[in-house]
Design a protein around this motif. Structure first.
Motif, PDB file in Angstrom:
ATOM      1  N   LYS A   1      44.865  50.358 -17.413  1.00  0.00           N
ATOM      2  CA  LYS A   1      44.047  50.251 -18.629  1.00  0.00           C
ATOM      3  C   LYS A   1      43.653  51.627 -19.166  1.00  0.00           C
ATOM      4  O   LYS A   1      43.579  51.839 -20.375  1.00  0.00           O
ATOM      5  N   LEU A   2      43.389  52.563 -18.253  1.00  0.00           N
ATOM      6  CA  LEU A   2      42.814  53.856 -18.632  1.00  0.00           C
ATOM      7  C   LEU A   2      43.851  54.868 -19.087  1.00  0.00           C
ATOM      8  O   LEU A   2      43.677  55.553 -20.102  1.00  0.00           O
TER       9      LEU A   2
ATOM     10  N   GLU B   1      43.079  49.042 -13.103  1.00  0.00           N
ATOM     11  CA  GLU B   1      42.172  49.885 -13.886  1.00  0.00           C
ATOM     12  C   GLU B   1      42.863  51.154 -14.376  1.00  0.00           C
ATOM     13  O   GLU B   1      42.602  51.608 -15.501  1.00  0.00           O
TER      14      GLU B   1
ATOM     15  N   THR C   1      38.072  53.127  -6.265  1.00  0.00           N
ATOM     16  CA  THR C   1      38.707  52.978  -7.580  1.00  0.00           C
ATOM     17  C   THR C   1      38.131  53.957  -8.602  1.00  0.00           C
ATOM     18  O   THR C   1      38.896  54.596  -9.335  1.00  0.00           O
ATOM     19  N   PRO C   2      36.788  54.132  -8.703  1.00  0.00           N
ATOM     20  CA  PRO C   2      36.267  55.134  -9.666  1.00  0.00           C
ATOM     21  C   PRO C   2      36.801  56.539  -9.393  1.00  0.00           C
ATOM     22  O   PRO C   2      37.086  57.288 -10.339  1.00  0.00           O
TER      23      PRO C   2
ATOM     24  N   HIS D   1      48.500  45.500 -17.828  1.00  0.00           N
ATOM     25  CA  HIS D   1      47.830  46.256 -18.893  1.00  0.00           C
ATOM     26  C   HIS D   1      48.447  47.631 -19.133  1.00  0.00           C
ATOM     27  O   HIS D   1      47.993  48.363 -20.011  1.00  0.00           O
TER      28      HIS D   1
ATOM     29  N   THR E   1      43.204  46.497  -7.547  1.00  0.00           N
ATOM     30  CA  THR E   1      42.233  46.812  -8.600  1.00  0.00           C
ATOM     31  C   THR E   1      42.465  48.204  -9.167  1.00  0.00           C
ATOM     32  O   THR E   1      42.360  48.417 -10.384  1.00  0.00           O
ATOM     33  N   SER E   2      42.783  49.146  -8.302  1.00  0.00           N
ATOM     34  CA  SER E   2      43.021  50.513  -8.773  1.00  0.00           C
ATOM     35  C   SER E   2      44.206  50.578  -9.720  1.00  0.00           C
ATOM     36  O   SER E   2      44.161  51.275 -10.742  1.00  0.00           O
TER      37      SER E   2
ATOM     38  N   LEU F   1      40.297  56.802 -10.700  1.00  0.00           N
ATOM     39  CA  LEU F   1      40.323  56.904 -12.162  1.00  0.00           C
ATOM     40  C   LEU F   1      40.063  58.337 -12.616  1.00  0.00           C
ATOM     41  O   LEU F   1      40.690  58.830 -13.561  1.00  0.00           O
TER      42      LEU F   1
END
Length: 502
Positions: A66-67, A63, A28-29, A93, A59-60, A32
């Protein structure tokens, strides 16, 4: 529906379809980081994942929602309520959410994948779109294997899902089967035979099994599609997807097509490298646009032509895709023009040397080493660059002292225009101290932008090569130095750069 009928919307699926390559999964990081880079690149849609497929994908999507704020964030589903519920939850989100749902449209898929009938599949397609519409306004429908689907049935399906609320209709050549003329004709057939087609954007999603993904995508765009689905470096299942950089640069290089994107093309090459590293998928050297050899020339005829006029052998400016300049590769196939170009770049004044004589030595070395780098040329020229500059700075003596309990100190004597100068300076390391001592003598601070140390052959007693780029008066200068001592090699490189403008 479109404010600009000639704008092509770029739908990037690197993080979904591109990630389906075995051994190339992202955390995931990492997703992002790439997602932010795609936003900066200017893509219109990011397909962030397939939420129902795994907790990590869910999850990806959460996130990234959101980003990332400017592009649409899209989540893939199959045509069932469970998938759609999961996607809707993951997209809560997102500033601009899209659900991408669909089902097979070819008789092969209908019979052998779903064991169903055309009418039953059509009903499932409509139900999926209507259900997804409960959660988000923007719904994209994919008619899987549309490349092999019967055009009349495909038109019925597309008309039905648009009536149910689809805002984008994706016509995938899932197996990379179509020829460009066939695929373009399929898109044109839909434009002419689906009565509500103007209520949705047609999207093209082509695979590269026959090496035709880019050609098919362009054919689709020329026949009325206005969204292209693609990946960085063309990565994806099997032979991959349509390459984002190829489609974008085709449209930019051929303005007569009359279509354009909002992609910042100067970010293509850096992003290609980022994706390649993170996904552990090297880019083939001859890959169009971003391959190592895409702007490299090794044939003497091509080198001579491109040095005389870039457009002789380059239809694109390398700077437009984020590459500083074309690369002239020195091999035994290279001519005098290429050799002269590199020697001048290294600071040699060509009218002072016998180019023919040097060229003969160059050919002998090139036959032995196959490809020559800057250090080879410097050795060819004697590796004493200061001798090739009138009144150049040259080291007479250099002494450095350092230790655990004392700051590194360098004392250097230089000859300049027949006069010897000396200085002593302290730095945070022996190289830093030496550079400061030289600056004290010349009375200028010269900014060092790049500093690299290399071993020429390998081993603890090897000759070290240092290359250094300095900036003076808004211009860059490269310096090269050799020595068994790294500090001396660094000083030589620094002086080599200085001698090119002092």
């Amino acid at each position: 529906m479109l404010h600009d009928p000639n704008r092509i919307y770029v739908f990037d699926t690197t993080l979904r379809d591109g990630e389906q390559v075995p051994g190339s999964q992202l955390t995931t990081p990492e997703k992002l980081i790439i997602g932010e880079a795609l936003e900066s690149l200017g893509v219109d849609v990011i397909e962030a994942g397939f939420p129902i497929s795994s907790p990590g994908d869910f999850t990806s999507v959460v996130e990234l929602s959101k980003l990332v704020r400017e592009p649409v964030i899209c989540a893939l589903t199959r045509a069932n309520k469970g998938d759609i519920d999961c996607a809707a939850e993951a997209l809560k989100h997102a500033k601009r959410p899209r659900i991408h749902t669909g089902i097979g449209s070819s008789d092969t898929h209908i019979k052998y994948k779903f064991n169903s009938t055309r009418e039953a599949i059509l009903e499932r397609a409509v139900e999926a779109v209507k259900y997804a519409k409960r959660f988000v306004e923007d719904i994209e429908f994919y008619a899987e294997d549309a490349g092999r689907a019967d055009n009349e049935y495909l038109a019925r399906m597309i008309e039905a899902v648009i009536a149910a609320g689809a805002t984008v209709v994706n016509i995938p050549d899932t197996n990379g089967y179509c020829l460009p003329e066939q695929y373009g004709a399929k898109i044109r057939f839909l434009k002419e035979n689906v009565k509500n087609i103007d209520n949705a954007i047609i999207s093209v999603h082509c695979h590269n099994d026959l090496g035709l993904a880019t050609a098919n995508s362009i054919a689709g765009l020329q026949n009325g599609a206005r969204q292209v689905e693609c990946t960085i470096n063309g990565i994806g299942e099997r032979a991959g997807n349509t390459s984002l950089e190829e489609v974008v640069m085709i449209l930019k290089t051929h303005p007569s097509i009359g279509l354009h994107t909002h992609i910042n093309t100067k970010q293509l090459y850096p992003l290609s490298g980022m994706v390649s590293r993170m996904m552990r998928m090297p880019v083939q050297p001859n890959k169009a646009i971003v391959g190592r050899n895409a702007f490299a020339h090794s044939s003497g005829i091509h080198q001579d032509g491109v040095l005389k006029h870039r457009e002789n052998y380059e239809i694109m400016n390398p700077e437009d895709v984020g590459i500083d300049q074309s690369e002239i590769i020195l091999t035994a196939r290279s001519g005098r023009h290429a050799l002269k170009h590199h020697l001048e770049r290294l600071g040699y004044t060509i009218d002072r040397i016998d180019l023919d004589q040097v060229y003969q030595r160059f050919l002998e070395l090139a036959d032995a080493k196959k490809e020559l780098k800057d250090d080879d040329l410097l050795q060819l020229m004697g590796a004493k660059t200061e001798e090739n500059f009138k009144n150049g700075l040259a080291i007479n003596t250099l002494q450095v002292t350092t230790g655990d309990q004392e700051a590194p100190e360098a004392t250097i004597t230089l000859s300049y225009n027949g006069v010897e100068h000396a200085a002593t300076a302290i730095g945070n390391g022996p190289v830093s101290a030496t550079i400061k001592a030289i600056e004290e003598i010349i009375g200028k601070h010269i900014e060092i932008k790049e500093f690299n140390i290399h071993s020429i052959h390998g081993g603890s007693d090897d000759v070290s090569k240092v290359d250094m780029r300095v900036v003076y008066d808004d211009k860059s200068y490269m310096g090269y130095g050799f020595s068994t001592d790294i500090v001396r090699a660094s000083a030589n490189a620094y002086l080599d750069a200085l001698n090119k403008f002092i």
